[in-house]
Design an enzyme around this catalytic site. Structure first.
Site, PDB file in Angstrom:
ATOM      1  CB  ILE A   1      -0.927   0.046   1.236  1.00 16.12           C
ATOM      2  CG1 ILE A   1      -0.083   0.057   2.536  1.00 16.12           C
ATOM      3  CG2 ILE A   1      -1.898  -1.096   1.245  1.00 16.12           C
ATOM      4  CD1 ILE A   1      -0.819   0.614   3.711  1.00 16.12           C
TER       5      ILE A   1
ATOM      6  CB  ILE B   1       2.702   4.998   3.893  1.00 18.30           C
ATOM      7  CG1 ILE B   1       3.167   3.539   3.846  1.00 18.30           C
ATOM      8  CG2 ILE B   1       2.498   5.434   5.338  1.00 18.30           C
ATOM      9  CD1 ILE B   1       4.491   3.292   4.546  1.00 18.30           C
TER      10      ILE B   1
ATOM     11  CD  GLU C   1      16.589   5.726   9.665  1.00 15.35           C
ATOM     12  OE1 GLU C   1      17.193   6.463   8.872  1.00 15.35           O
ATOM     13  OE2 GLU C   1      17.171   5.001  10.501  1.00 15.35           O
ATOM     14  CE  LYS C   2       8.521   7.097   3.544  1.00 15.15           C
ATOM     15  NZ  LYS C   2       9.483   6.717   2.497  1.00 15.15           N
TER      16      LYS C   2
ATOM     17  CB  THR D   1      13.785   1.465  -4.677  1.00 13.34           C
ATOM     18  OG1 THR D   1      12.734   1.207  -5.605  1.00 13.34           O
ATOM     19  CG2 THR D   1      14.749   0.280  -4.672  1.00 13.34           C
TER      20      THR D   1
ATOM     21  NE  ARG E   1       5.949   2.095  -4.052  1.00 15.80           N
ATOM     22  CZ  ARG E   1       5.447   1.952  -2.834  1.00 15.80           C
ATOM     23  NH1 ARG E   1       4.224   1.476  -2.666  1.00 15.80           N
ATOM     24  NH2 ARG E   1       6.164   2.274  -1.776  1.00 15.80           N
TER      25      ARG E   1
ATOM     26  CE  LYS F   1       4.261   9.181   2.380  1.00 17.84           C
ATOM     27  NZ  LYS F   1       4.644   8.626   1.073  1.00 17.84           N
ATOM     28  CG  LEU F   2       5.488  11.640  11.116  1.00 18.66           C
ATOM     29  CD1 LEU F   2       5.937  12.117  12.489  1.00 18.66           C
ATOM     30  CD2 LEU F   2       4.169  12.277  10.759  1.00 18.66           C
ATOM     31  NE  ARG F   3       8.797  11.201   2.030  1.00 14.86           N
ATOM     32  CZ  ARG F   3       8.293  11.025   0.824  1.00 14.86           C
ATOM     33  NH1 ARG F   3       7.490  11.924   0.302  1.00 14.86           N
ATOM     34  NH2 ARG F   3       8.602   9.952   0.123  1.00 14.86           N
TER      35      ARG F   3
END
Length: 469
Positions: free
Chosen positions: A59, A61, A86-87, A91, A111, A307-309
């Protein structure tokens, strides 16, 4: 790959060959770039195999919009346990074990689908032997744990990353990737990411973040492991790097993680702790419910993974988005989370640190104790506390300094030789641990000091009668 000046005959052969063989597994198409006849190779991916019946997509995010966070609070899920991991910037990559009745086959997916075995996808073939052993071990562990005679399909999802670490003392990879058809490519020429940060290693690596399986093999029968089960299995698979919790708590505690100043710990985990890169910020974090995938959790029909960037990374990836991120997340979602957790910025745990550094982190935080706080308060004295001359913030800072001073007296020289980035992390951690303890005890301490002061002041004697009374 270094640019080369190519003559017209060679150019004709290359471009012609590329046109004639556009569906060949690994032929890079060469196009003119710039002036002076310089050429640069452009990757052309071969078509996906026609049969994608075994592919199970991962999926996309969601980002944490205000409406999504409000929905999670209304559902009651926000108050339950979540983890922030951690993100990794790489790839999307999947390792599949597919039961075909009389035998099992290992396949690999990007993907968009399962790949042809001869597709040169960022050099992953160099890791195939390790991947094959790991997915088979994981399959055996699942069958033992759940008493299964077979697993129809098993998928280990993660991120393929690395092959870039621009440090003057760290050489480029000297490894070569060999495809089944015999073609070879240098790992040093792989370019998974173009951004200057985060960088992890000159070698190629895999970072696992999800496990799902289907006993029948059917898509509708897939079971996604919750976070604790994922860790239980991943920790038993040799050499598997997997997502570990930086924060574990409520959704707000995870959202309060200081993603804007989070330096990736992965280079240290991969043996490059002595060669830190300045400003090597992590891309961000992924926050998920610990029981994501459980029907009891998913029945609320709200996103259980977000997700947070960090805004600096967003600006690199999507120029002009930094302001938008500030308005839609930092000034809204995150500030709301910080209010709800009373301003306690969540600090990285030792789960992602190498052994020596994790031990040092534990030792230092053990120095932040009730007994040490009492000693600090006795040095300050009652009057400065009650008058407000010495504030709660001042006490936290004094406690942190005192803990750090004694820690440095007794610590092993190994810790003093750790990276500058880690030593800065220690200082940050001891301050926030001190701040947490002081905030927890402050009201009680002030009441005790006020009561002690009242007892110390003698009651006023009745005034002596004056003449005439």
């Amino acid at each position: 790959m270094q640019l080369q000046r190519l003559g017209a005959p060679l150019l004709k052969r290359l471009v012609g060959g590329c046109i004639r063989q556009s569906t060949a597994p690994i032929m890079p198409c060469v196009v003119v770039s710039g002036s002076g006849g310089f050429l640069t190779p452009v990757r052309t991916y071969m078509p996906l195999p026609n049969d994608q019946s075994d592919f199970s997509p991962y999926i996309e995010i969601d980002l944490p919009s205000e409406s999504r966070i409000q929905s999670l609070h209304k559902s009651g899920l926000a108050a339950q346990e979540w983890v922030a991991c951690e993100k990794v910037h790489g790839t999307n990559f999947g390792i599949y074990l597919i039961n075909q009745g009389d035998h099992e086959v290992v396949r690999f997916a990007k993907r968009s689908g399962i790949m042809d075995p001869n597709e040169n996808f960022f050099g992953y073939h160099i890791l195939i032997d390790e991947f094959t052993a790991q997915i088979r071990i994981l399959n055996d562990l699942l069958k033992q744990k759940y008493g299964l005679s077979r697993v129809g399909r098993l998928v280990l999802n993660g991120e393929l990353f690395g092959a870039k670490y621009k440090h003057p003392l760290v050489p480029k990879s000297e490894k070569w990737c060999t495809l089944p058809n015999g073609k070879k490519f240098p790992i040093a020429g792989v370019q998974i990411q173009r951004e200057p940060f985060p960088q992890y290693s000159p070698e190629l690596h895999f970072f696992a973040f999800d496990i799902k399986y289907s006993v029948s093999g059917a898509e509708e029968d897939f079971v996604l492991l919750g976070y604790d089960e994922f860790v239980e299995f991943s920790s038993k698979v040799p050499n598997l790097l997997y997502a570990r919790a930086l924060v574990r708590g409520t959704l707000d505690e995870c959202l309060a993680f200081d993603v804007e100043n989070f330096m990736t710990p992965l280079p240290a985990l991969l043996g490059l702790g002595n060669y830190p890169l300045e400003g090597n910020l992590a891309e961000g974090v992924v926050i998920r419910h610990v029981r994501r995938g459980d029907p009891a959790v998913e029945k609320h029909n709200v996103s259980t993974i977000i997700k947070l960037r960090c805004s600096s990374f967003m600006e690199l990836k999507h120029p002009g988005k930094q302001k938008e991120l500030k308005e839609t997340f930092i000034d809204t979602v995150r500030s709301g989370a910080l209010r709800r957790v009373r301003g306690n910025v969540t600090v990285i745990s030792d789960s992602m640190l190498p052994q020596v550094e994790a031990a040092a982190n534990d030792l230092l935080l053990n120095n932040v104790s009730d007994g040490r706080l009492s000693n600090v308060l006795s040095k300050i004295g009652r009057e400065p506390l009650l008058s407000g001359e010495v504030s709660q913030v001042d006490v936290a800072l004094m406690l942190a300094k005192d803990a750090l001073k004694d820690f440095l007296k007794e610590v092993d020289s190994l810790v003093l030789n750790t990276t500058l980035a880690f030593r800065k992390l220690l200082i940050t951690n001891v301050y926030f641990e001190s701040k947490r303890l002081v905030e927890q005890k402050w009201k009680e301490l002030m009441q005790e000091e006020a009561a002690a002061q009242s007892e110390a002041i003698p009651p006023l004697s009745p005034a002596a009668p004056t003449k005439g009374e």
